[in-house]
Design a protein around this motif. Structure first.
Motif, short mmCIF file in Angstrom:
data_model
loop_
_atom_site.label_atom_id
_atom_site.label_comp_id
_atom_site.label_asym_id
_atom_site.label_seq_id
_atom_site.Cartn_x
_atom_site.Cartn_y
_atom_site.Cartn_z
N VAL A 119 1.90 4.43 -3.12
CA VAL A 119 1.87 5.89 -2.95
C VAL A 119 3.20 6.51 -3.36
CG1 VAL A 119 1.67 7.77 -1.27
CG2 VAL A 119 0.16 5.79 -1.10
N SER A 127 1.90 13.34 2.10
CA SER A 127 1.06 12.14 2.14
C SER A 127 1.81 10.90 2.62
CB SER A 127 0.47 11.87 0.74
OG SER A 127 1.51 11.56 -0.19
N ALA A 184 0.51 7.79 5.40
CA ALA A 184 0.47 6.46 4.80
C ALA A 184 1.33 5.48 5.60
CB ALA A 184 0.94 6.51 3.35
N ASP A 206 0.83 -1.21 0.00
CA ASP A 206 0.00 0.00 0.00
C ASP A 206 0.86 1.26 0.00
OD1 ASP A 206 -2.25 -1.59 0.05
OD2 ASP A 206 -2.58 -1.39 2.21
N VAL A 207 1.89 1.27 0.84
CA VAL A 207 2.78 2.44 0.89
C VAL A 207 3.53 2.60 -0.43
CG1 VAL A 207 4.81 3.43 2.03
CG2 VAL A 207 3.05 2.28 3.39
#
Length: 251
Positions: free
Chosen positions: A98, A230, A234, A94-95
């Protein structure tokens, strides 16, 4: 049981032989291995022959030796690091979606940062961290966040063993204890150009049930990364998810 003139045991020498592969060399001649492991050359030949036979080391056509496949197999069957890595991978994905640079997971081991997983994208910035590699604590965001979220006695023991971290003229190491307190207060560490001049390292702790770091989750991104704001949320969200999966989310 000791069975050598130096008083060390066979197990002591086996551990030193395996420890000679420290990440700077992926293969060694037996002579170099003997020097690094501090064992007599004849002993090194005998140990290597036995370890090759059991698959703990392998030997190529040029006589160079390297860690064997069975050693990797045994290490990956069951260990706390394996459990942590398996829990972390979905959240690291997920990280990485980003940042699209480097996302890595590490623990504190023998006063160093031990990297146990790293995800990287093609074309990402330079990153010296390697899986199963070690890095200095006081020059990395991973190391500093691990130390900042360690118990006081762990911090003091580290500083007593490494006065260079406190006395260094490096701004990161100046007033070391206050720096650790500031990291703990804001919940993350971020360093510009500490390891590589054109990168920023950002890391957050993966907390255990008592609020101490059991691991650190971090990224390496280009200096001036436009999505910096962000990244920290995260990372924090992912770290909480890893802690929950491990069953160690702090109260």
């Amino acid at each position: 049981m000791a069975n050598s003139r130096s008083g060390d045991s066979v197990l002591d020498r086996l551990v030193r032989v395996l420890g000679a592969f420290d990440g700077t060399k992926d293969s060694l001649s037996i002579a170099a291995l003997a020097r690094r492991a501090d064992v007599p050359l004849a002993t090194a030949y005998r140990l290597v022959a036995d370890m090759v036979r059991h698959g703990l080391l392998s030997r190529d056509a040029n006589g160079q030796v390297r860690p064997g496949l069975r050693l990797w197999e045994l290490a990956n069957r069951s260990s706390p690091a394996v459990d942590l890595r398996q829990a972390a991978i979905p959240f690291m994905d997920d990280v990485q979606s980003v940042v699209r640079q480097h996302t890595q997971l590490a623990i504190l081991r023998d006063d160093e940062v031990l990297v146990i997983e790293r995800l990287s994208s093609r074309g990402s910035v330079v990153n010296q961290a390697q899986i199963a590699g070690r890095m200095p604590v006081h020059r990395t965001s991973l190391g500093m966040v691990l130390l900042a979220f360690s118990p006081n006695h762990v911090q003091e023991s580290y500083l007593n063993r490494h006065p260079d971290a406190v006395a260094s003229a490096d701004p990161v190491s100046f007033d070391f204890r206050r720096h650790l307190a500031q990291i703990r207060l804001r919940g993350y560490a971020a360093f510009d150009g500490r390891v590589d001049a054109d990168t920023t390292g950002i890391a957050v702790p993966v907390l255990g049930p008592h609020g101490n770091a059991q691991a650190a989750l971090g990224v390496v991104v280009p200096l001036g990364f436009e999505s910096f704001q962000s990244v920290v949320p995260a990372l924090m969200t992912a770290a909480r998810g890893i802690a929950r999966t491990m069953g160690s989310q702090p109260a």
